[in-house]
Design a protein around this motif. Structure first.
Motif, PDB file in Angstrom:
ATOM      1  N   THR A 277       0.760  -1.311  -0.029  1.00  0.00           N
ATOM      2  CA  THR A 277       0.048   0.164   0.133  1.00  0.00           C
ATOM      3  C   THR A 277       0.824   1.264  -0.048  1.00  0.00           C
ATOM      4  OG1 THR A 277      -0.137   0.198   2.572  1.00  0.00           O
ATOM      5  CG2 THR A 277      -1.614  -1.228   1.554  1.00  0.00           C
ATOM      6  N   GLN A 278       0.286   2.337   0.052  1.00  0.00           N
ATOM      7  CA  GLN A 278       1.060   3.533   0.175  1.00  0.00           C
ATOM      8  C   GLN A 278       2.028   3.658   1.627  1.00  0.00           C
ATOM      9  OE1 GLN A 278      -1.861   6.973  -0.234  1.00  0.00           O
ATOM     10  NE2 GLN A 278      -2.214   6.425  -2.301  1.00  0.00           N
ATOM     11  N   GLN A 279       1.573   2.873   2.516  1.00  0.00           N
ATOM     12  CA  GLN A 279       2.410   2.758   3.564  1.00  0.00           C
ATOM     13  C   GLN A 279       3.764   2.064   3.347  1.00  0.00           C
ATOM     14  OE1 GLN A 279      -1.071   1.579   6.194  1.00  0.00           O
ATOM     15  NE2 GLN A 279       0.485   2.933   7.753  1.00  0.00           N
ATOM     16  N   GLY A 280       3.665   0.919   2.484  1.00  0.00           N
ATOM     17  CA  GLY A 280       4.682   0.279   2.438  1.00  0.00           C
ATOM     18  C   GLY A 280       4.478  -1.150   1.904  1.00  0.00           C
ATOM     19  N   SER A 281       5.446  -2.241   1.914  1.00  0.00           N
ATOM     20  CA  SER A 281       4.995  -3.645   1.586  1.00  0.00           C
ATOM     21  C   SER A 281       5.028  -4.509   2.831  1.00  0.00           C
ATOM     22  CB  SER A 281       6.152  -3.985   0.654  1.00  0.00           C
ATOM     23  OG  SER A 281       6.314  -3.273  -0.538  1.00  0.00           O
ATOM     24  N   ALA A 291       4.070 -31.704   1.619  1.00  0.00           N
ATOM     25  CA  ALA A 291       4.261 -31.633   0.205  1.00  0.00           C
ATOM     26  C   ALA A 291       4.232 -30.411  -0.688  1.00  0.00           C
ATOM     27  CB  ALA A 291       2.877 -32.476  -0.221  1.00  0.00           C
ATOM     28  N   GLY A 292       4.024 -29.243   0.373  1.00  0.00           N
ATOM     29  CA  GLY A 292       4.069 -27.929  -0.290  1.00  0.00           C
ATOM     30  C   GLY A 292       2.879 -27.368  -1.024  1.00  0.00           C
ATOM     31  N   GLU A 293       1.514 -28.180  -0.860  1.00  0.00           N
ATOM     32  CA  GLU A 293       0.532 -27.905  -1.257  1.00  0.00           C
ATOM     33  C   GLU A 293      -0.564 -27.384  -0.615  1.00  0.00           C
ATOM     34  OE1 GLU A 293      -0.688 -31.951  -2.356  1.00  0.00           O
ATOM     35  OE2 GLU A 293       0.758 -32.126  -4.106  1.00  0.00           O
ATOM     36  N   ARG A 294      -0.535 -27.323   0.836  1.00  0.00           N
ATOM     37  CA  ARG A 294      -1.502 -26.563   1.521  1.00  0.00           C
ATOM     38  C   ARG A 294      -0.889 -25.664   2.564  1.00  0.00           C
ATOM     39  NH1 ARG A 294      -4.849 -31.707   4.231  1.00  0.00           N
ATOM     40  NH2 ARG A 294      -2.831 -31.748   5.436  1.00  0.00           N
ATOM     41  N   ILE A 295      -1.656 -24.445   2.570  1.00  0.00           N
ATOM     42  CA  ILE A 295      -1.265 -23.543   3.526  1.00  0.00           C
ATOM     43  C   ILE A 295      -1.496 -23.874   4.767  1.00  0.00           C
ATOM     44  CG2 ILE A 295      -3.183 -22.153   2.903  1.00  0.00           C
ATOM     45  CD1 ILE A 295      -1.521 -19.597   3.595  1.00  0.00           C
ATOM     46  N   LEU A 296      -0.471 -23.815   5.946  1.00  0.00           N
ATOM     47  CA  LEU A 296      -0.752 -24.099   7.254  1.00  0.00           C
ATOM     48  C   LEU A 296      -1.055 -22.823   8.224  1.00  0.00           C
ATOM     49  CD1 LEU A 296       1.412 -27.179   7.644  1.00  0.00           C
ATOM     50  CD2 LEU A 296      -0.849 -27.010   7.106  1.00  0.00           C
ATOM     51  N   SER A 297      -0.275 -21.746   7.799  1.00  0.00           N
ATOM     52  CA  SER A 297       0.001 -20.731   8.674  1.00  0.00           C
ATOM     53  C   SER A 297       0.354 -19.405   7.705  1.00  0.00           C
ATOM     54  CB  SER A 297       0.721 -20.991   9.873  1.00  0.00           C
ATOM     55  OG  SER A 297       1.945 -20.967   9.339  1.00  0.00           O
ATOM     56  N   ARG A 298      -0.081 -18.310   8.207  1.00  0.00           N
ATOM     57  CA  ARG A 298       0.606 -17.140   7.481  1.00  0.00           C
ATOM     58  C   ARG A 298       0.568 -16.025   8.599  1.00  0.00           C
ATOM     59  NH1 ARG A 298      -2.692 -15.644   2.385  1.00  0.00           N
ATOM     60  NH2 ARG A 298      -4.309 -15.727   3.795  1.00  0.00           N
ATOM     61  N   ASN A 299       1.683 -15.238   8.552  1.00  0.00           N
ATOM     62  CA  ASN A 299       1.526 -14.465   9.819  1.00  0.00           C
ATOM     63  C   ASN A 299       2.593 -13.248   9.585  1.00  0.00           C
ATOM     64  OD1 ASN A 299       4.215 -14.946  11.207  1.00  0.00           O
ATOM     65  ND2 ASN A 299       3.268 -16.998  11.289  1.00  0.00           N
ATOM     66  N   GLY A 300       2.566 -12.196  10.293  1.00  0.00           N
ATOM     67  CA  GLY A 300       3.485 -11.126  10.016  1.00  0.00           C
ATOM     68  C   GLY A 300       2.503  -9.651  10.068  1.00  0.00           C
ATOM     69  N   THR A 301       3.529  -8.569   9.269  1.00  0.00           N
ATOM     70  CA  THR A 301       2.788  -7.281   9.292  1.00  0.00           C
ATOM     71  C   THR A 301       1.958  -7.179   7.957  1.00  0.00           C
ATOM     72  OG1 THR A 301       4.767  -6.361   8.147  1.00  0.00           O
ATOM     73  CG2 THR A 301       4.567  -6.413  10.638  1.00  0.00           C
ATOM     74  N   ILE A 302       1.010  -6.190   8.207  1.00  0.00           N
ATOM     75  CA  ILE A 302       0.195  -5.926   7.101  1.00  0.00           C
ATOM     76  C   ILE A 302      -0.196  -4.352   7.077  1.00  0.00           C
ATOM     77  CG2 ILE A 302      -1.914  -6.740   7.874  1.00  0.00           C
ATOM     78  CD1 ILE A 302      -2.417  -7.896   4.902  1.00  0.00           C
ATOM     79  N   SER A 305      -3.391   1.451   4.978  1.00  0.00           N
ATOM     80  CA  SER A 305      -3.293   2.739   4.400  1.00  0.00           C
ATOM     81  C   SER A 305      -4.780   3.432   3.964  1.00  0.00           C
ATOM     82  CB  SER A 305      -2.355   2.722   3.135  1.00  0.00           C
ATOM     83  OG  SER A 305      -2.307   3.775   2.548  1.00  0.00           O
ATOM     84  N   VAL A 306      -5.547   3.349   5.201  1.00  0.00           N
ATOM     85  CA  VAL A 306      -6.847   4.056   5.134  1.00  0.00           C
ATOM     86  C   VAL A 306      -6.899   5.109   5.809  1.00  0.00           C
ATOM     87  CG1 VAL A 306      -8.015   1.874   4.088  1.00  0.00           C
ATOM     88  CG2 VAL A 306      -7.850   2.065   6.668  1.00  0.00           C
ATOM     89  N   PRO A 307      -7.644   6.009   5.721  1.00  0.00           N
ATOM     90  CA  PRO A 307      -7.796   7.333   6.561  1.00  0.00           C
ATOM     91  C   PRO A 307      -8.328   6.949   8.002  1.00  0.00           C
ATOM     92  CG  PRO A 307      -9.086   7.887   4.330  1.00  0.00           C
ATOM     93  CD  PRO A 307      -8.724   6.119   4.514  1.00  0.00           C
ATOM     94  N   SER A 308      -8.912   5.947   8.383  1.00  0.00           N
ATOM     95  CA  SER A 308      -9.408   5.641   9.624  1.00  0.00           C
ATOM     96  C   SER A 308      -8.390   5.214  10.438  1.00  0.00           C
ATOM     97  CB  SER A 308     -10.735   4.811   9.698  1.00  0.00           C
ATOM     98  OG  SER A 308     -10.355   3.613   9.042  1.00  0.00           O
ATOM     99  N   ILE A 309      -7.356   4.775  10.071  1.00  0.00           N
ATOM    100  CA  ILE A 309      -6.257   4.123  10.689  1.00  0.00           C
ATOM    101  C   ILE A 309      -4.881   5.088  10.646  1.00  0.00           C
ATOM    102  CG2 ILE A 309      -4.794   2.147  11.235  1.00  0.00           C
ATOM    103  CD1 ILE A 309      -7.056   0.397  10.441  1.00  0.00           C
ATOM    104  N   SER A 310      -4.266   5.408  11.705  1.00  0.00           N
ATOM    105  CA  SER A 310      -2.991   6.207  11.627  1.00  0.00           C
ATOM    106  C   SER A 310      -2.007   5.681  11.122  1.00  0.00           C
ATOM    107  CB  SER A 310      -2.767   6.487  13.151  1.00  0.00           C
ATOM    108  OG  SER A 310      -1.525   7.165  13.238  1.00  0.00           O
ATOM    109  N   ASP A 311      -1.161   6.331  10.352  1.00  0.00           N
ATOM    110  CA  ASP A 311       0.008   5.654   9.416  1.00  0.00           C
ATOM    111  C   ASP A 311       0.884   5.025  10.419  1.00  0.00           C
ATOM    112  OD1 ASP A 311      -1.096   6.434   7.255  1.00  0.00           O
ATOM    113  OD2 ASP A 311       0.310   8.060   6.923  1.00  0.00           O
ATOM    114  N   GLY A 312       0.991   5.497  11.760  1.00  0.00           N
ATOM    115  CA  GLY A 312       1.834   4.999  12.846  1.00  0.00           C
ATOM    116  C   GLY A 312       1.536   3.711  13.396  1.00  0.00           C
ATOM    117  N   THR A 313       0.270   3.223  13.053  1.00  0.00           N
ATOM    118  CA  THR A 313      -0.423   1.973  13.703  1.00  0.00           C
ATOM    119  C   THR A 313       0.220   0.802  13.046  1.00  0.00           C
ATOM    120  OG1 THR A 313      -2.192   3.165  14.118  1.00  0.00           O
ATOM    121  CG2 THR A 313      -2.315   0.657  14.184  1.00  0.00           C
ATOM    122  N   MET A 314       1.081  -0.280  14.028  1.00  0.00           N
ATOM    123  CA  MET A 314       1.399  -1.364  13.259  1.00  0.00           C
ATOM    124  C   MET A 314       0.275  -2.500  13.657  1.00  0.00           C
ATOM    125  SD  MET A 314       3.954  -3.416  12.340  1.00  0.00           S
ATOM    126  CE  MET A 314       5.593  -2.233  12.845  1.00  0.00           C
TER     127      MET A 314
END
Length: 325
Positions: A277-281, A291-302, A305-314
């Motif tokens: 987004t405009q905030q970054g990747s 087997a590399g065929e099924r996703i088991l988990s996904r985590n991290g930062t996301i 970049s919307v007006p209702s949330i401060s740009d400094g919010t993690m």
């Protein structure tokens, strides 16, 4: 703002329902999941819904989302999606914590005999606080009515006009309308235009790759923004569980926080690996089965970049996927 309003918002945002399996023949329909269409003149779906398979059918999906600005105002959502033996999303249990206050909510999906969504009900701490009622005409959504059982001033009604591959929504009692344009072949949403008194104030153009993965969203006018997405090559199991709710989710949305992210992450054919987004990747770590065929988990930062949330919010997310075998 009432604490229940915040929880209701996130529950309804998670009941965001998207897929590319809607029939097209002079209109966008909600697809019944019975063997025969409700209206015998309706065509077969453009892209028939795949039958759930043992290797991809979810038994459970959990989602944790945390907002932190570093000022002691941390907010956490912990959501458990309930999925039945037919790989169909039934309800969502959410625990919401803000400023040390925890609220427990449940969002239930009510369907008719053809599996069409007819109601979404939200309860907080065991008390029904709102419901959304969906009405159809010849398998097309013609009205969505929201009822706040705590504050009637929050009630609203959407009515819809269908014309070929376009649907126009009017919010009753206002001058606000929204026009949704769908691809005539895939029935995917490709443009959304928000209008006040007939003047376009916001336009969203959506692009997809050859696998119908959502790859970019460009918003011009009010709240201009650009989102881009990358995907892996494995099947997204969320799409299989939520695919019968696509039209409802689109027609009931009013640019909720991160709605574009949910369209991409839940309803693309493959799994999202990064968001820009405009905030970054974003930085997402994804784990797969041996087997590399099924996703088991996904985590991290996301980033949102919307007006209702401060740009400094993690914002951090943590998803886990469990399968029936």
């Amino acid at each position: 703002m009432k604490k229940t309003v915040l929880l209701t918002t996130i529950i309804l945002a998670f009941c965001c329902f998207s897929c590319d399996n809607e029939p097209y023949d002079g209109g966008i329909y909600t697809e019944p999941t019975s063997e025969e269409p409700t209206d015998p003149v309706d065509p077969e779906p453009v892209d028939p819904t795949p039958e759930p398979t043992g290797s991809l059918q979810l038994s459970d999906y959990d989602y944790i989302k945390n907002f932190s600005s570093g000022l002691g105002d941390e907010t956490t959502f912990i959501s458990d999606f309930v999925i039945n033996a037919n790989n169909q999303f039934l309800s969502q249990n959410t625990m919401f914590t803000f400023l040390g206050i925890t609220v427990n909510g449940v969002g239930n999906i009510i369907r008719d005999e053809n599996s069409r969504v007819t109601q979404v009900r939200t309860s907080v701490d065991g008390v029904l606080i709102n419901r959304t009622i969906v009405e159809y005409n010849l398998n097309k959504i013609n009205e969505i009515r929201y009822e706040d059982l705590e504050d009637a001033s929050e009630n609203f009604t959407f009515v819809f006009t269908h014309a070929n591959n376009e649907i126009t929504r009017m919010r009753m009692g206002t001058n606000s309308t929204t026009k949704f344009t769908f691809n005539e072949t895939t029935s995917r949403l490709i443009k959304r235009e928000t209008m006040e008194s007939g003047t376009v104030i916001k336009t969203e153009n959506i692009s997809y790759d050859a696998n119908t993965n959502l790859t970019s969203v460009v918003i011009t006018g009010q709240d201009a923004n650009t989102y881009t997405y990358m995907h892996d090559n494995t099947t997204n199991p969320l799409r299989l569980s939520l695919n019968d709710m696509y039209i409802y989710s689109i027609l009931n949305d009013e640019y909720d926080d991160q709605y574009e992210h949910w369209q991409a992450m839940i309803y693309s054919t493959n799994n999202v690996t990064s968001v820009t987004t405009q905030q970054g990747s974003s930085t997402l770590d994804i784990q797969y089965d041996d087997a590399g065929e099924r996703i088991l988990s996904r985590n991290g930062t996301i980033f949102t970049s919307v007006p209702s949330i401060s740009d400094g919010t993690m914002i951090t997310i943590d998803e886990t996927f469990e399968y029936i075998n």
